[in-house]
Design a protein around this motif. Structure first.
Motif, short mmCIF file in Angstrom:
data_model
loop_
_atom_site.label_atom_id
_atom_site.label_comp_id
_atom_site.label_asym_id
_atom_site.label_seq_id
_atom_site.Cartn_x
_atom_site.Cartn_y
_atom_site.Cartn_z
N VAL A 243 0.80 -1.22 0.00
CA VAL A 243 0.00 0.00 0.00
C VAL A 243 0.84 1.27 0.00
CG1 VAL A 243 -0.24 0.15 2.51
CG2 VAL A 243 -2.04 1.05 1.03
N ASP A 244 2.06 1.21 0.54
CA ASP A 244 2.90 2.40 0.58
C ASP A 244 3.60 2.66 -0.76
OD1 ASP A 244 2.29 2.97 3.22
OD2 ASP A 244 3.93 1.74 4.00
N HIS A 245 3.37 1.80 -1.73
CA HIS A 245 4.03 1.95 -3.03
C HIS A 245 3.00 1.86 -4.15
CE1 HIS A 245 7.79 1.35 -0.80
NE2 HIS A 245 7.20 0.32 -0.24
N LEU A 246 1.88 2.54 -3.96
CA LEU A 246 0.75 2.38 -4.87
C LEU A 246 1.09 2.71 -6.31
CD1 LEU A 246 -2.43 3.64 -2.98
CD2 LEU A 246 -1.86 1.33 -3.69
N THR A 247 1.85 3.77 -6.54
CA THR A 247 2.16 4.17 -7.92
C THR A 247 2.93 3.07 -8.62
OG1 THR A 247 2.19 6.50 -7.28
CG2 THR A 247 3.27 5.92 -9.35
N ASP A 248 3.96 2.56 -7.96
CA ASP A 248 4.77 1.50 -8.57
C ASP A 248 3.98 0.21 -8.71
OD1 ASP A 248 6.95 3.19 -8.76
OD2 ASP A 248 7.82 2.54 -6.84
N VAL A 249 3.17 -0.10 -7.69
CA VAL A 249 2.37 -1.33 -7.74
C VAL A 249 1.36 -1.25 -8.88
CG1 VAL A 249 0.65 -2.71 -6.51
CG2 VAL A 249 2.66 -1.86 -5.30
N LYS A 250 0.72 -0.10 -9.06
CA LYS A 250 -0.25 0.03 -10.13
C LYS A 250 0.42 -0.11 -11.50
CE LYS A 250 -3.77 3.03 -12.12
NZ LYS A 250 -4.47 4.34 -12.10
N ALA A 251 1.59 0.52 -11.66
CA ALA A 251 2.30 0.41 -12.94
C ALA A 251 2.68 -1.04 -13.23
CB ALA A 251 3.54 1.30 -12.92
N TRP A 252 3.14 -1.74 -12.17
CA TRP A 252 3.49 -3.16 -12.36
C TRP A 252 2.25 -3.99 -12.68
CZ3 TRP A 252 1.88 -7.24 -9.16
CH2 TRP A 252 2.45 -8.49 -9.45
N ALA A 253 1.15 -3.78 -11.95
CA ALA A 253 -0.07 -4.54 -12.18
C ALA A 253 -0.60 -4.31 -13.59
CB ALA A 253 -1.14 -4.15 -11.15
N GLU A 254 -0.48 -3.11 -14.09
CA GLU A 254 -0.93 -2.82 -15.47
C GLU A 254 -0.10 -3.59 -16.48
OE1 GLU A 254 -0.67 1.42 -15.51
OE2 GLU A 254 -2.81 1.68 -15.09
N ARG A 255 1.20 -3.73 -16.19
CA ARG A 255 2.04 -4.51 -17.11
C ARG A 255 1.65 -5.99 -17.07
NH1 ARG A 255 6.11 -1.20 -14.90
NH2 ARG A 255 6.92 -2.90 -13.60
N VAL A 256 1.27 -6.47 -15.89
CA VAL A 256 0.91 -7.89 -15.74
C VAL A 256 -0.47 -8.17 -16.34
CG1 VAL A 256 0.36 -9.72 -14.08
CG2 VAL A 256 2.35 -8.23 -13.70
N LEU A 257 -1.45 -7.29 -16.08
CA LEU A 257 -2.85 -7.58 -16.43
C LEU A 257 -3.32 -6.90 -17.70
CD1 LEU A 257 -4.47 -7.31 -12.88
CD2 LEU A 257 -3.69 -9.38 -14.06
N GLY A 258 -2.66 -5.84 -18.10
CA GLY A 258 -3.10 -5.14 -19.32
C GLY A 258 -4.53 -4.66 -19.21
N ASP A 259 -5.34 -4.98 -20.22
CA ASP A 259 -6.72 -4.52 -20.25
C ASP A 259 -7.61 -5.23 -19.22
OD1 ASP A 259 -6.27 -2.62 -22.10
OD2 ASP A 259 -7.12 -3.70 -23.80
#
Length: 416
Positions: free
Chosen positions: A317-333
């Motif tokens: 939770v303390d790294h939301l920006t990085d986590v979101k960017a990584w999750a978008e790379r993993v899950l895409g659309d």
């Protein structure tokens, strides 16, 4: 206006004034005998006597001199006694009970004094009624002031006590190299057993009820664990709390959720049980991370957040920006925020948790097995590969979406 009644009221008041010392002694003796909270040490007892005497004198002056109720205020000695009552954490109900008992005694003594006067039955009844009405009106008016004085002092005293206790708790949490014995001395409690920390807070927008809500939250936590928590006020809308016991604390989660349902503005985040001084600190850090997930996450209306259910999200939770960017790379659309895609994510998450069993996933979701099969294949089309490929990354990314509310409105296609 009845001259006979006015004169009788004056005469009764004068008679009682002449016997003020005995009346005060009898009344304070009654308070001590009937109300346990009035059994003070010598210093406070003297203040109680002064408070009683000052109220009696004010009532009798009002009766004898015809003083208007508009000019009545809480006598200084009575105000100071109310403040001392609050400082000693004695109940306001006990103090108010004393005022009503005192009112009753004044009227009874007045009736006895009235019997010595040669009055007609009609004038005697009218005089009794006048004295009772004026005495009751005085008590009502003074009680309003006493309540304000007591509650203001209680808030001030609690704030001062909480500030000192909060400073001690923060020191125990933050001081490196602090030994167990010193920490126990600072908190005046044993830290050798098990601890379960909780953070209790009220939603923004309800500051007027925040104090009562936080106290209710502490009571709910006590009921769900069978232990009285150590609580401190972190701010106007937040309590920190610890349940400590020799054995591992047991939390009645269904009861906790049921009680919280009666307090819509109240929220509680709870850490994992841990032991010793390090455990006292660790369970609090767990509770903090659970709260961070609660206030950041996908379900702001959830009243109870257990660290054991959101531990991984708490680390992210303390790294939301990085986590979101990584999750978008993993899950895409599969990160899109429309209802259909949300259902796909939920289905994939249940399917993976069911170890790839379409039947088990369908049972958990209360849908047909073919529905699960269709949604899984659709998700794989969006991902561009089977779920068995990068399965761990997919599971973590889905958990981040579910517990931290991560979404991509426009979608985020991975580079080919």
């Amino acid at each position: 206006m009845n001259v006979h009644v006015d004169g009788a009221v004056h005469d009764v008041a004068k008679h009682l004034q002449a016997d003020l010392e005995n009346l005060t002694a009898g009344m304070t003796a009654m308070f001590v005998d009937v109300i346990p909270e009035f059994r003070h040490d010598d210093a406070v007892r003297r203040l109680m006597i002064a408070s009683t005497s000052s109220n009696l004198l004010a009532i009798l002056d009002m009766l004898a001199l015809g003083i208007s109720l508009d000019d009545i205020t809480v006598p200084p000695a009575a105000a100071e006694y109310a403040r001392r009552f609050a400082q000693h954490d004695l109940s306001l109900e006990a103090l108010l009970r004393a005022y009503r008992l005192g009112e009753h005694m004044v009227v009874q003594r007045a009736m006895t004094a009235l019997g010595r006067l040669e009055l007609s039955m009609e004038d005697a009844l009218a005089t009794t009624s006048r004295i009772a009405l004026l005495t009751n009106s005085y008590i009502d008016q003074v009680i309003e002031g006493v309540i304000d004085i007591y509650e203001n002092e209680r808030r001030r005293w609690d704030a001062r006590s909480d500030a000192a206790r909060a400073a001690q708790v923060r020191a125990v949490l933050d001081t490196e190299g602090l030994d167990l014995a010193s920490a126990e001395k600072m908190l005046s409690t044993s830290l050798r057993g098990w601890h379960l920390a909780a953070i209790i807070w009220t939603r923004p927008g309800s500051p007027a009820q925040a104090g009562a809500g936080l106290r209710a939250g502490a009571a709910i936590l006590a009921a769900a664990t069978g232990k009285t928590p150590l609580t401190i006020s972190a701010d106007e809308q937040t309590y920190w709390a610890w349940i400590s016991s020799a054995g591992k604390p047991v939390l009645d989660v269904p009861r906790l959720e049921e009680e919280l349902g009666r307090h819509p503005a109240l929220r509680i985040a709870i850490g994992d049980p841990s032991s010793g001084l390090d455990g006292f600190r660790q369970t609090f850090r767990d509770a903090q991370r659970a709260r961070n997930v609660a206030v950041t996450g996908a379900d702001p209306d959830r009243s109870l957040t257990l660290h054991s259910h959101v531990a991984l999200a708490g680390l992210l939770v303390d790294h939301l920006t990085d986590v979101k960017a990584w999750a978008e790379r993993v899950l895409g659309d599969l990160m899109r925020d429309d209802d259909a895609t949300i259902r796909l994510r939920e289905t994939v998450q249940v399917f993976l948790d069911a170890r790839g069993s379409f039947t088990d996933a369908a049972t958990r979701m209360h849908v047909h097995k073919n529905t699960v099969h269709y949604r899984v294949r659709k998700a794989e089309e969006i991902l561009g590969h089977p779920l068995t490929e990068s399965r761990l990354d997919i599971e973590v990314a889905l958990l981040a979406c579910a517990q931290l509310g991560l979404r991509s409105v426009e979608g985020a296609r991975r580079p080919s």
